[in-house]
Motif scaffolding. Structure first.
Motif, PDB file in Angstrom:
ATOM      1  N   PHE A  25      81.479  35.942  74.382  1.00 14.95           N
ATOM      2  CA  PHE A  25      81.397  36.609  75.673  1.00 14.95           C
ATOM      3  C   PHE A  25      80.355  35.914  76.545  1.00 14.95           C
ATOM      4  N   CYS A  26      80.755  35.536  77.689  1.00 16.16           N
ATOM      5  CA  CYS A  26      79.817  34.869  78.573  1.00 16.16           C
ATOM      6  C   CYS A  26      79.382  35.828  79.664  1.00 16.16           C
ATOM      7  N   THR A  27      78.160  36.019  79.800  1.00 15.34           N
ATOM      8  CA  THR A  27      77.704  36.815  80.921  1.00 15.34           C
ATOM      9  C   THR A  27      76.531  36.107  81.567  1.00 15.34           C
ATOM     10  N   ALA A 206      80.260  45.983  86.515  1.00  9.03           N
ATOM     11  CA  ALA A 206      81.178  44.929  86.078  1.00  9.03           C
ATOM     12  C   ALA A 206      80.453  43.616  85.818  1.00  9.03           C
ATOM     13  N   VAL A 258      81.451  50.945  79.584  1.00 12.58           N
ATOM     14  CA  VAL A 258      81.608  49.589  80.110  1.00 12.58           C
ATOM     15  C   VAL A 258      80.275  48.861  80.067  1.00 12.58           C
ATOM     16  N   ILE A 264      83.009  44.502  82.338  1.00 14.90           N
ATOM     17  CA  ILE A 264      84.433  44.853  82.271  1.00 14.90           C
ATOM     18  C   ILE A 264      85.197  43.956  81.301  1.00 14.90           C
ATOM     19  N   PHE A 265      84.814  42.690  81.229  1.00 13.79           N
ATOM     20  CA  PHE A 265      85.548  41.786  80.339  1.00 13.79           C
ATOM     21  C   PHE A 265      85.309  42.146  78.879  1.00 13.79           C
ATOM     22  N   TYR A 267      84.385  44.983  77.749  1.00 16.99           N
ATOM     23  CA  TYR A 267      85.001  46.270  77.471  1.00 16.99           C
ATOM     24  C   TYR A 267      86.495  46.099  77.230  1.00 16.99           C
ATOM     25  N   ALA A 268      87.105  45.244  78.045  1.00 15.18           N
ATOM     26  CA  ALA A 268      88.546  45.021  77.882  1.00 15.18           C
ATOM     27  C   ALA A 268      88.843  44.369  76.539  1.00 15.18           C
ATOM     28  N   ARG A 269      87.985  43.453  76.145  1.00 15.05           N
ATOM     29  CA  ARG A 269      88.221  42.797  74.853  1.00 15.05           C
ATOM     30  C   ARG A 269      88.008  43.805  73.739  1.00 15.05           C
ATOM     31  N   MET A 273      92.452  45.231  75.514  1.00 16.42           N
ATOM     32  CA  MET A 273      93.305  44.984  76.678  1.00 16.42           C
ATOM     33  C   MET A 273      93.567  43.505  76.867  1.00 16.42           C
ATOM     34  N   ILE A 274      92.555  42.703  76.589  1.00 16.54           N
ATOM     35  CA  ILE A 274      92.768  41.256  76.674  1.00 16.54           C
ATOM     36  C   ILE A 274      92.352  40.645  75.361  1.00 16.54           C
ATOM     37  N   GLN A 277      88.154  35.884  73.500  1.00 20.95           N
ATOM     38  CA  GLN A 277      88.066  34.457  73.809  1.00 20.95           C
ATOM     39  C   GLN A 277      87.898  33.676  72.535  1.00 20.95           C
TER      40      GLN A 277
ATOM     41  N   TRP B  85      93.978  52.291  83.134  1.00 20.65           N
ATOM     42  CA  TRP B  85      94.309  50.892  83.361  1.00 20.65           C
ATOM     43  C   TRP B  85      95.544  50.859  84.238  1.00 20.65           C
ATOM     44  N   THR B 213      84.043  40.077  90.051  1.00 25.71           N
ATOM     45  CA  THR B 213      84.297  40.184  88.613  1.00 25.71           C
ATOM     46  C   THR B 213      85.603  40.925  88.366  1.00 25.71           C
ATOM     47  N   PHE B 217      89.101  39.475  86.759  1.00 27.50           N
ATOM     48  CA  PHE B 217      89.802  40.164  85.687  1.00 27.50           C
ATOM     49  C   PHE B 217      91.266  40.348  86.049  1.00 27.50           C
TER      50      PHE B 217
END
Lengths: 279, 558
Positions: A25-27, A206, A258, A264-265, A267-269, A273-274, A277, B85, B213, B217
């Motif tokens: 995860f890149c933040t 986010a 979140v 958000i990314f 959380y989605a992972r 949801m996605i 990576q 979603w 962001t 997404f």
């Protein structure tokens, strides 16, 4: 991907998540990779929120162009050091991570995004590290002259105020993400306001740039710029060391999962949801 | 599309009576009983996992906001406060936030990642275009590289900055361009990296602004986690006086509820006054919803529905058909609701319109769409309702430095102004220029302060130069503006609405007082921190230009 969620009764009472596969995860240009063995999400999440004054030195990749570069600098590198068994280091790091300590800068009501980052600086692209830093140097430069103390001293890139205390409807106006990003890049760790505009709040959550907290009372009227404050997330309170008063903060609400996931990314992972990576 | 056989319901399954597509025109039944005999139900193709009883739309009515999100998130029932979603139908971005979103997209999904759907992304450079600022021009290049790489279908590019007319693709202000190019379709979810994306709510869709962001997404996944907002309802009744425009209405509303009055809520505009507004006026109404903190604004209009169906350039029919397929799914509830709801004034009018719609178009898709829209009026729950009597309203301005600092225009007549700015997505559309031209025509005099005109898009610019102003004997807006001594209409862009690079046309580089038809007047909005901006309707702005003070347009229009 199998995920096993279990409650760990550590003194901070935070959830830990076990991942079966690699998750990268890149933040904010910081790459954190997990080993396939157990990891501690809470410590990792806290690492994100802990804001040491020293920043990591990231390589400065050129702005993306489809023709020039050969190697994508944004992808996590395989050789990045992997944190082992973070749980041992939990106690040492956690004390820094769930508290924010620093001097505060107090602003009023309805601080809109044009005051946080005037539109003329929006040509800076936040995902470019050099321009990200530049954006930070312009944070809150749009405040009217009635604010005698400048947020960032002239010729400085960072601010000495790591906590911003605001009034009602903080961050109203545009949806530009440059606003929370500028505050974060300048060195703000957390904002405590009476209420937020929804797009600004959403962008803060986010991006993970600043921690948006809501207060129960109008702290902006009781604190002054330059007061030393501590925010304790676990106990949801703000302590003003200069006046000696304590204030209760509101719980984070729906944004909690979140933020805890790290944006958000993540959380989605986490929720599937996605796909995660791959390095 | 298939024949009308699927139009006929399986009566046994539904147990409802329905509309007949072959009923004679204008036979409006007088009592409920006769309705039930003649009409044949409209039904969607049966979907196994969604029996009528489980759709929920039969039992509890949802507001339009909730219904759109329910459709987009594939859930039968939603209530305010839920995080869902949502499948995004269109994502819009521009030159300010586009590069940032693209950077995040590549960082998170990989350098070689592809966007979720190349046809659902619309990239419109509009904010800082006609400037020598290198970074601004570079940002447009970044967008171009991305669009070439991803083969984005809708990219309204500009290459030659010296003359916007030679760029065939270039449009102008994103929100007006979206509407003009047909990207605003009722019932859909439109997200944009600009706060005024809520303008598209005028078309009956869920349109709201998001950050980089979130946009990154959406670029990768086509979905976003959204919180269902509760709905505030604004009922505006009364005949709209000829000196008022939609800008005055929304200034009145924002003044009532304050800049945080609609935070996290969706605002819905209904009523006879809203029905009399044309689409551009409704766009103005919805565009300032975000100034009240609102999530999105909606104006649904039955009376305009029939004309909307006919406006091809607003709703390309092939996409129209897609929406109404979804619309069919909501028809169950509609039929029952119409038949069993109490006899309310609105319902009878809705029935009237429904029949007239059936007459006007045999396309069942159009009817499906109508039914979707009509449904919102029936017993949906709102957080609160505000009723306004428009006939008593007077022209308003928003004084510095907040959009909710409302005042009557006539009360500010001692405020000397230094310039007037007519432009932006809120106040720079064709109708807005027509309104300003009307005031200049009525007065016949020259303006006393520099008046800057910035059409929102290329099409608006062409309209200003070609469309005759009613009552002028064939003169175009541009001729009237020239005679009044205004500046030449400039290249279409967002312009000085938000300041921008220092060489932006009409930017406020010194402290001065400006009356503008834009949407925000916070300190520093148009460039200088001490600049004073009075937000006003095009009528008020034009009247103020003629006198040099903030002026009530009734001095010229009556």
């Amino acid at each position: 991907m199998k995920t096993l969620v279990c409650l760990i009764n550590c003194r901070l009472e935070i959830f830990a998540v076990h991942f079966d596969v690699d998750v990268a995860f890149c933040t904010r240009y910081r790459t954190v990779t997990f080993p396939t063995s157990r990891c501690c999400l809470d410590a990792w999440a806290m690492k994100l929120w802990a804001k040491p004054n020293v920043r990591f030195e990231y390589p400065k990749p050129p702005l993306h162009s489809s023709t020039t570069h050969h190697q994508n600098p944004w992808l996590p590198r395989a050789a990045a050091p992997r944190p082992t068994r973070l749980r041992h280091s939990l106690t040492a790091e956690s004390t820094n991570a769930t508290t924010f300590h620093g001097i505060c800068y107090v602003v009023g009501d309805n601080i809109d995004t044009d005051q946080i980052i005037p539109a003329e600086y929006l040509t800076l692209v936040p995902s470019n590290p050099a321009e990200y830093e530049k954006l930070g140097s312009y944070a809150l430069i749009g405040l009217p002259a009635s604010y005698e103390t400048r947020f960032i001293e002239p010729n400085e890139m960072k601010t000495k105020y790591s906590i911003v205390i605001g009034g009602d409807n903080f961050g109203c106006g545009s949806s530009r993400e440059h606003a929370p990003v500028a505050l974060g890049a300048a060195g703000v760790a957390a904002v405590v306001a009476e209420s937020y505009a929804r797009i600004f709040f959403r962008n803060s959550v986010a991006t993970g740039e600043i921690y948006p907290l809501e207060s129960e009372v109008r702290i902006c009227e009781e604190c002054k710029t330059g007061d030393v404050v501590t925010i304790e997330l676990a106990e949801s309170r703000l302590i003003n060391h200069t006046t000696g008063k304590e204030y209760k903060l509101k719980p984070i609400g729906d944004a909690g999962p979140v933020i805890e996931a790290g944006g958000i990314f993540a959380y989605a992972r986490k929720t599937g949801m996605i796909p995660s990576q791959s390095c | 599309m298939a024949s009308s056989s699927s139009f006929i319901a399986n009566k046994k399954d539904l147990g409802v009576s329905a509309f007949s597509s072959t009923s004679s025109p204008f036979s409006i039944p007088k009592c409920r009983k006769s309705i039930s005999k003649k009409i044949v139900s409209v039904m969607a193709p049966q979907q196994s996992e969604r029996k009528p009883a489980t759709t929920g739309s039969v039992k509890i009515a949802m507001t339009m906001t909730e219904k759109i999100l329910a459709r987009a998130s594939e859930k039968p029932q939603l209530s305010p406060g839920e995080n869902v979603w949502v499948n995004v139908d269109t994502l819009m971005t521009h030159d300010v936030c586009g590069p940032g979103s693209i950077g995040i997209f590549k960082r998170e999904f990989g350098d070689n990642a592809k966007v979720w759907d190349r046809e659902k992304i619309v990239i419109i450079p509009d904010h800082y275009i006609f400037t020598t600022d290198e970074r601004a021009n570079r940002n447009v290049d970044i967008l171009r590289d991305f669009c070439l790489e991803q083969n984005i279908k809708y990219f309204y590019d500009i290459k030659d900055l010296s003359n916007f007319k030679v760029n065939p693709d270039y449009k102008g202000v994103c929100h007006v361009a979206l509407a003009q190019e047909g990207h605003c379709r009722p019932g859909e979810v439109l997200l944009g990296t600009d706060s005024h994306t809520c303008t598209a709510g005028a078309f009956g869709q869920f349109a709201t602004g998001i950050g980089n962001t979130d946009a990154g997404f959406v670029l990768g996944t086509g979905k976003l986690l959204l919180k269902v907002p509760p709905t505030l309802r604004f009922v505006m009744d009364g005949e709209m006086p000829d000196y008022l425009l939609a800008k005055d209405l929304i200034l009145q509303i924002i003044g009532e509820i304050s800049v945080s009055g609609a935070t996290y809520k969706s605002m819905e505009f209904v009523g006879t006054t809203v029905e009399s507004l044309n689409m551009e006026e409704r766009m103005t109404l919805c565009s300032m919803v975000v100034e009240a903190g609102g999530r999105m604004g909606l104006s649904l209009l039955i009376a305009l529905l029939s004309s909307t169906l006919r406006i091809r350039h607003l709703c390309p029919m092939n996409q129209f058909i897609v929406i109404s397929k979804q619309g069919f799914q909501m028809c169950f509830g509609l039929m029952i609701a119409i038949l069993f709801s109490p006899s309310v004034y609105e319902i009878d009018r809705l029935r009237l319109l429904l029949y007239s719609l059936l007459v006007e178009t045999t396309r069942r898709e159009a009817v499906g769409f109508a039914l979707v829209v009509i449904y919102v009026f029936l017993a949906s729950r709102f957080l609160s309702e505000y009723r306004l009597d428009i006939s008593k309203l007077e022209p308003l301005v928003a004084k510095p430095h907040s959009p909710d600092n409302r005042a009557l225009a006539r009360e500010c007549k001692d405020v000397k102004i230094d310039r007037v700015y007519i432009g932006s997505c809120t106040g720079g559309k064709t109708e807005d220029f027509m309104a300003a031209a009307k005031v200049f025509l009525a007065s016949g005099k020259k303006v006393k302060v520099p008046t800057f005109l910035v059409p929102a898009t290329q099409k608006v610019w062409m309209d200003v130069y070609s469309l005759p102003v009613p009552g002028s004997g064939g003169k175009t807006c541009s001729q009237i503006f020239e005679e009044a001594g205004c500046d030449t209409p400039a290249s279409p862009t967002c312009g000085a609405c938000l300041g921008g690079p220092k060489d932006t046309y009409a930017r406020m580089n010194e402290p001065m007082v400006c009356v503008s038809t834009t949407n925000r007047n916070f300190p520093g909005r148009m460039g200088h921190k001490e600049g004073q901006i009075y937000l006003a309707s095009p009528y008020t702005a034009a009247a103020s230009a003629l006198t040099g003070y903030v002026t009530d347009p009734r001095e010229f229009l009556q």
